[in-house]
Design an enzyme around this catalytic site. Structure first.
Site, PDB file in Angstrom:
ATOM      1  N   ASN A   1      -3.401   1.333  -0.418  1.00 32.33           N
ATOM      2  CA  ASN A   1      -4.481   2.207  -0.681  1.00 32.33           C
ATOM      3  C   ASN A   1      -4.397   3.046   0.580  1.00 32.33           C
ATOM      4  O   ASN A   1      -4.424   3.071   1.754  1.00 32.33           O
ATOM      5  CB  ASN A   1      -5.788   1.243  -0.428  1.00 32.33           C
ATOM      6  CG  ASN A   1      -5.932   0.060  -1.563  1.00 32.33           C
ATOM      7  OD1 ASN A   1      -5.450   0.343  -2.381  1.00 32.33           O
ATOM      8  ND2 ASN A   1      -6.390  -0.907  -0.917  1.00 32.33           N
TER       9      ASN A   1
ATOM     10  N   GLN B   1      -8.791   2.497   0.900  1.00 28.18           N
ATOM     11  CA  GLN B   1      -8.446   1.922   1.989  1.00 28.18           C
ATOM     12  C   GLN B   1      -9.761   1.616   2.868  1.00 28.18           C
ATOM     13  O   GLN B   1     -10.690   2.530   2.859  1.00 28.18           O
ATOM     14  CB  GLN B   1      -7.574   3.024   2.568  1.00 28.18           C
ATOM     15  CG  GLN B   1      -7.209   2.568   4.114  1.00 28.18           C
ATOM     16  CD  GLN B   1      -6.064   3.735   4.636  1.00 28.18           C
ATOM     17  OE1 GLN B   1      -5.980   4.897   3.982  1.00 28.18           O
ATOM     18  NE2 GLN B   1      -5.529   3.397   5.902  1.00 28.18           N
TER      19      GLN B   1
ATOM     20  N   HIS C   1      -0.867  -0.068   5.855  1.00 27.11           N
ATOM     21  CA  HIS C   1      -0.743  -1.461   5.817  1.00 27.11           C
ATOM     22  C   HIS C   1      -0.299  -1.649   4.218  1.00 27.11           C
ATOM     23  O   HIS C   1      -0.863  -0.911   3.243  1.00 27.11           O
ATOM     24  CB  HIS C   1      -1.662  -2.285   6.100  1.00 27.11           C
ATOM     25  CG  HIS C   1      -2.959  -2.321   5.288  1.00 27.11           C
ATOM     26  ND1 HIS C   1      -3.843  -1.208   5.937  1.00 27.11           N
ATOM     27  CD2 HIS C   1      -3.667  -3.050   4.504  1.00 27.11           C
ATOM     28  CE1 HIS C   1      -5.029  -1.529   5.098  1.00 27.11           C
ATOM     29  NE2 HIS C   1      -5.041  -2.272   4.190  1.00 27.11           N
TER      30      HIS C   1
END
Length: 141
Positions: free
Chosen positions: A87, A94, A100
Site C-alpha cells: 500500500n 498505507q 513494507h
C-alpha cells in the site's frame, strides 16, 4: 526516525516475531494476522513507500521477496498460494509510513482475505486509452 514503529522494531526497541533478517530487510509476522503466516517485509532503510525508492534500494529489497515468499508459502502444507501487497500513500490504505510489503498466505477462498475491484475499461474509448498510455510514457524521461 524516532517515532517510526518499524524503525523501532529494526533497532530492537520493540519486540517482534522476526522470520528473516539481512543487511537490507527484516521480515516479521504482522501483529494482526489477516491469514496464518501474514508477514511484513520491511526495508531497513527508512523510506516512506515505493515512490521514494532509489533503483539500488529497490533492487536490494525486492530481490529478497522470492526467498521470503517461498518460506511463507511453504511453512504450512495447507497454504495454496499468497498475495504480495504493498500500500502506497493513505488513499491506498498505507497506515505506517515506512516501506513494507505484505505477504499474505492463502488457504482457500473463505480464508478471510480477498481483493475485489471493478474494471472500468469500457468507460474509456480507444483514443482515451491511447492518451493515458502516452501521458504515462512521458514520465519515463
Amino acid at each position: 526516525m524516532s517515532e517510526c514503529i518499524f524503525c523501532k522494531i529494526i533497532e530492537g526497541d520493540i519486540p517482534s516475531r522476526k522470520v528473516y533478517e539481512d543487511d537490507d530487510v527484516i521480515a516479521i509476522l504482522d501483529m494482526s494476522q489477516v491469514t496464518k503466516g501474514h508477514t511484513l517485509v520491511i526495508s531497513k532503510e527508512h523510506v516512506r513507500n515505493i515512490l521514494d525508492y532509489s533503483d539500488d534500494l529497490a533492487a536490494r529489497v525486492f530481490s529478497k521477496l522470492p526467498k521470503i515468499a517461498r518460506a511463507v508459502k511453504n511453512f504450512d502444507p495447507d497454504c495454496q498460494g499468497l498475495n504480495v501487497l504493498m500500500n502506497n500513500e493513505e488513499i491506498a490504505s498505507q497506515s505506517v509510513f515506512h516501506s513494507h510489503i505484505h505477504l499474505i498466505p492463502r488457504y482457500d477462498k473463505s480464508d478471510g482475505f480477498g481483493l475485489k475491484w471493478e474494471t472500468h475499461t469500457e468507460d474509456y474509448s480507444e483514443e482515451e486509452l491511447d492518451e493515458i498510455m502516452a501521458e504515462i510514457k512521458k514520465e519515463f524521461k
